[in-house]
Design a protein around this motif. Structure first.
Motif, PDB file in Angstrom:
ATOM      1  N   LEU A  17       1.128  -1.327   0.112  1.00 60.69           N
ATOM      2  CA  LEU A  17      -0.109  -0.063   0.023  1.00 60.69           C
ATOM      3  C   LEU A  17       0.990   1.132  -0.007  1.00 60.69           C
ATOM      4  O   LEU A  17       2.021   1.285   0.805  1.00 60.69           O
ATOM      5  N   SER A  18       0.535   2.001  -0.742  1.00 63.21           N
ATOM      6  CA  SER A  18       1.410   3.348  -0.899  1.00 63.21           C
ATOM      7  C   SER A  18       0.590   4.559  -0.888  1.00 63.21           C
ATOM      8  O   SER A  18      -0.236   4.824  -1.596  1.00 63.21           O
ATOM      9  N   PRO A  19       0.637   5.763   0.148  1.00 58.15           N
ATOM     10  CA  PRO A  19       1.645   5.577   1.157  1.00 58.15           C
ATOM     11  C   PRO A  19       0.589   4.448   2.228  1.00 58.15           C
ATOM     12  O   PRO A  19      -0.560   4.484   2.206  1.00 58.15           O
ATOM     13  N   SER A  20       1.515   3.992   3.223  1.00 56.85           N
ATOM     14  CA  SER A  20       0.850   2.764   4.387  1.00 56.85           C
ATOM     15  C   SER A  20       0.276   3.672   5.374  1.00 56.85           C
ATOM     16  O   SER A  20      -0.519   3.104   6.078  1.00 56.85           O
ATOM     17  N   THR A  21       0.745   4.941   5.424  1.00 58.78           N
ATOM     18  CA  THR A  21       0.040   5.719   6.458  1.00 58.78           C
ATOM     19  C   THR A  21      -0.495   7.111   5.757  1.00 58.78           C
ATOM     20  O   THR A  21       0.331   7.505   4.904  1.00 58.78           O
ATOM     21  N   ILE A  22      -1.739   7.297   5.793  1.00 61.02           N
ATOM     22  CA  ILE A  22      -2.441   8.042   4.877  1.00 61.02           C
ATOM     23  C   ILE A  22      -3.396   9.005   5.664  1.00 61.02           C
ATOM     24  O   ILE A  22      -4.066   8.579   6.727  1.00 61.02           O
TER      25      ILE A  22
ATOM     26  N   GLY B 112      -9.406  10.964   2.667  1.00 56.74           N
ATOM     27  CA  GLY B 112      -9.475  11.783   1.536  1.00 56.74           C
ATOM     28  C   GLY B 112      -8.278  11.885   0.448  1.00 56.74           C
ATOM     29  O   GLY B 112      -8.651  12.043  -0.780  1.00 56.74           O
ATOM     30  N   ASP B 113      -7.165  11.291   0.729  1.00 56.91           N
ATOM     31  CA  ASP B 113      -5.973  11.281   0.079  1.00 56.91           C
ATOM     32  C   ASP B 113      -6.162   9.887  -0.936  1.00 56.91           C
ATOM     33  O   ASP B 113      -7.006   8.973  -0.608  1.00 56.91           O
ATOM     34  N   THR B 114      -5.388   9.688  -2.217  1.00 51.02           N
ATOM     35  CA  THR B 114      -5.514   8.627  -2.854  1.00 51.02           C
ATOM     36  C   THR B 114      -4.336   7.579  -2.472  1.00 51.02           C
ATOM     37  O   THR B 114      -3.309   8.049  -2.312  1.00 51.02           O
ATOM     38  N   LEU B 115      -4.943   6.243  -2.292  1.00 52.52           N
ATOM     39  CA  LEU B 115      -4.314   5.404  -1.861  1.00 52.52           C
ATOM     40  C   LEU B 115      -3.935   4.327  -3.166  1.00 52.52           C
ATOM     41  O   LEU B 115      -4.863   4.100  -3.951  1.00 52.52           O
ATOM     42  N   THR B 116      -2.591   3.753  -3.208  1.00 50.22           N
ATOM     43  CA  THR B 116      -2.385   3.062  -4.184  1.00 50.22           C
ATOM     44  C   THR B 116      -2.142   1.642  -3.849  1.00 50.22           C
ATOM     45  O   THR B 116      -1.146   1.506  -2.985  1.00 50.22           O
ATOM     46  N   LEU B 117      -2.803   0.682  -4.281  1.00 44.25           N
ATOM     47  CA  LEU B 117      -2.786  -0.636  -3.929  1.00 44.25           C
ATOM     48  C   LEU B 117      -1.924  -1.127  -5.174  1.00 44.25           C
ATOM     49  O   LEU B 117      -2.291  -1.142  -6.180  1.00 44.25           O
ATOM     50  N   THR B 118      -0.714  -2.077  -4.699  1.00 42.86           N
ATOM     51  CA  THR B 118       0.125  -2.553  -5.640  1.00 42.86           C
ATOM     52  C   THR B 118       0.287  -4.003  -5.622  1.00 42.86           C
ATOM     53  O   THR B 118       0.104  -4.707  -4.432  1.00 42.86           O
ATOM     54  N   GLY B 119       0.154  -5.004  -6.583  1.00 47.14           N
ATOM     55  CA  GLY B 119       0.164  -6.428  -6.666  1.00 47.14           C
ATOM     56  C   GLY B 119      -0.043  -7.125  -7.803  1.00 47.14           C
ATOM     57  O   GLY B 119       0.427  -6.487  -9.053  1.00 47.14           O
ATOM     58  N   THR B 120      -0.721  -8.162  -7.744  1.00 46.21           N
ATOM     59  CA  THR B 120      -0.921  -8.861  -9.183  1.00 46.21           C
ATOM     60  C   THR B 120      -2.425  -9.266  -9.242  1.00 46.21           C
ATOM     61  O   THR B 120      -3.021  -9.245  -8.168  1.00 46.21           O
ATOM     62  N   ASP B 121      -2.797  -9.397 -10.379  1.00 49.87           N
ATOM     63  CA  ASP B 121      -4.360  -9.681 -10.577  1.00 49.87           C
ATOM     64  C   ASP B 121      -5.294  -8.721 -10.269  1.00 49.87           C
ATOM     65  O   ASP B 121      -6.573  -9.226  -9.877  1.00 49.87           O
TER      66      ASP B 121
ATOM     67  N   THR C  82      -5.682  -1.309 -12.857  1.00 48.31           N
ATOM     68  CA  THR C  82      -4.624  -2.041 -13.789  1.00 48.31           C
ATOM     69  C   THR C  82      -4.750  -3.709 -13.175  1.00 48.31           C
ATOM     70  O   THR C  82      -4.793  -3.744 -11.896  1.00 48.31           O
ATOM     71  N   ALA C  83      -3.814  -4.385 -13.901  1.00 52.68           N
ATOM     72  CA  ALA C  83      -3.550  -5.676 -13.298  1.00 52.68           C
ATOM     73  C   ALA C  83      -2.577  -5.495 -12.210  1.00 52.68           C
ATOM     74  O   ALA C  83      -2.703  -6.316 -11.268  1.00 52.68           O
ATOM     75  N   THR C  84      -1.989  -4.260 -12.099  1.00 56.54           N
ATOM     76  CA  THR C  84      -0.989  -4.331 -11.116  1.00 56.54           C
ATOM     77  C   THR C  84      -0.864  -3.095  -9.914  1.00 56.54           C
ATOM     78  O   THR C  84      -0.256  -3.094  -9.161  1.00 56.54           O
ATOM     79  N   SER C  85      -2.022  -2.439 -10.233  1.00 51.02           N
ATOM     80  CA  SER C  85      -2.467  -1.338  -9.439  1.00 51.02           C
ATOM     81  C   SER C  85      -3.673  -0.868  -9.333  1.00 51.02           C
ATOM     82  O   SER C  85      -4.463  -0.826 -10.298  1.00 51.02           O
ATOM     83  N   ILE C  86      -4.238  -0.489  -8.063  1.00 53.91           N
ATOM     84  CA  ILE C  86      -5.461   0.117  -7.954  1.00 53.91           C
ATOM     85  C   ILE C  86      -5.207   1.531  -7.319  1.00 53.91           C
ATOM     86  O   ILE C  86      -4.569   1.628  -6.234  1.00 53.91           O
ATOM     87  N   LYS C  87      -6.038   2.527  -7.919  1.00 51.27           N
ATOM     88  CA  LYS C  87      -5.699   3.847  -7.265  1.00 51.27           C
ATOM     89  C   LYS C  87      -7.161   4.133  -6.602  1.00 51.27           C
ATOM     90  O   LYS C  87      -8.049   4.313  -7.447  1.00 51.27           O
ATOM     91  N   ILE C  88      -7.212   4.420  -5.285  1.00 55.01           N
ATOM     92  CA  ILE C  88      -8.707   4.729  -4.596  1.00 55.01           C
ATOM     93  C   ILE C  88      -8.593   5.879  -3.474  1.00 55.01           C
ATOM     94  O   ILE C  88      -7.505   5.887  -3.061  1.00 55.01           O
ATOM     95  N   LYS C  89      -9.512   6.630  -3.579  1.00 53.91           N
ATOM     96  CA  LYS C  89      -9.672   7.773  -2.498  1.00 53.91           C
ATOM     97  C   LYS C  89     -10.300   7.016  -1.100  1.00 53.91           C
ATOM     98  O   LYS C  89     -11.071   6.318  -1.072  1.00 53.91           O
ATOM     99  N   VAL C  90      -9.538   7.446  -0.217  1.00 57.54           N
ATOM    100  CA  VAL C  90      -9.681   6.754   1.253  1.00 57.54           C
ATOM    101  C   VAL C  90     -10.704   7.554   1.748  1.00 57.54           C
ATOM    102  O   VAL C  90     -10.810   8.721   1.864  1.00 57.54           O
TER     103      VAL C  90
END
Length: 168
Positions: free
Chosen positions: A7-12, A15-24, A48-56
């Motif tokens: 998770l990036s950033p892991s401390t958030i 209202g900020d955007t969180l990026t989840l990185t991984g597979t599938d 995408t297959a390797t990331s998701i961006k979502i508002k917390v």
């Protein structure tokens, strides 16, 4: 199954955007933050297959996020930590029905300010308009008594003044 490796950033902040990185991750159909704040993914441009961006969400709390593909199998992510406001100073002493200015960081995350009162639950002060991430002004309730002041966030976090508020 999808897998989140970071998770990036892991401390958030809420209202900020969180990026989840991984597979599938293109298989993920919905995401649930702690305390059941659910957000169904409908924005393919941010997935995408390797990331998701979502508002917390404002009321997301510390802990793992649950992702689900169409099969509804729950997959936990690494833990997320929500930012806590910090108090650096506040006007002391104060006066009932007067205001105090509280300075610090991430104060724009504060949703309520609770003053000590004769009631165990305390009494909520009114946050005045015009606050910022570094300063908020709060009206001291008529029934407030001397003691610590607690700032609460929508994510269930709180921080209290180290020094008790004195009233004159």
């Amino acid at each position: 199954l999808p897998n989140v490796t970071a998770l990036s950033p892991s401390t958030i902040r809420a209202g900020d955007t969180l990026t989840l990185t991984g597979t599938d991750l293109d298989l993920v159909k919905d995401i649930t933050f702690q305390v059941g704040v659910r957000d169904t993914i409908t924005f393919k441009a941010k997935q995408t297959a390797t990331s998701i961006k979502i508002k917390v969400p404002a009321d997301a709390q510390d802990g793992a996020i649950i992702i689900r593909p169409a099969s509804l199998v729950e997959v936990a992510t690494p833990a997320l930590t929500m930012v806590v406001p910090e108090i650096t100073s506040f006007d002391n002493p104060g006066k009932n029905n007067g205001t105090i200015e509280i300075t610090g960081t991430n104060l724009d995350l504060v949703t309520s300010v609770v003053f000590k009162s004769s009631d165990e639950e305390g009494t909520t002060g009114e946050i005045q308009a015009g606050g910022s991430a570094t300063s908020i002004t709060v009206k001291i309730p008529e029934d407030a008594v001397e003691g610590t002041v607690t700032l609460n966030t929508g994510s269930g976090k709180s921080v209290s003044t180290g020094t008790p508020l004195e009233l004159v």
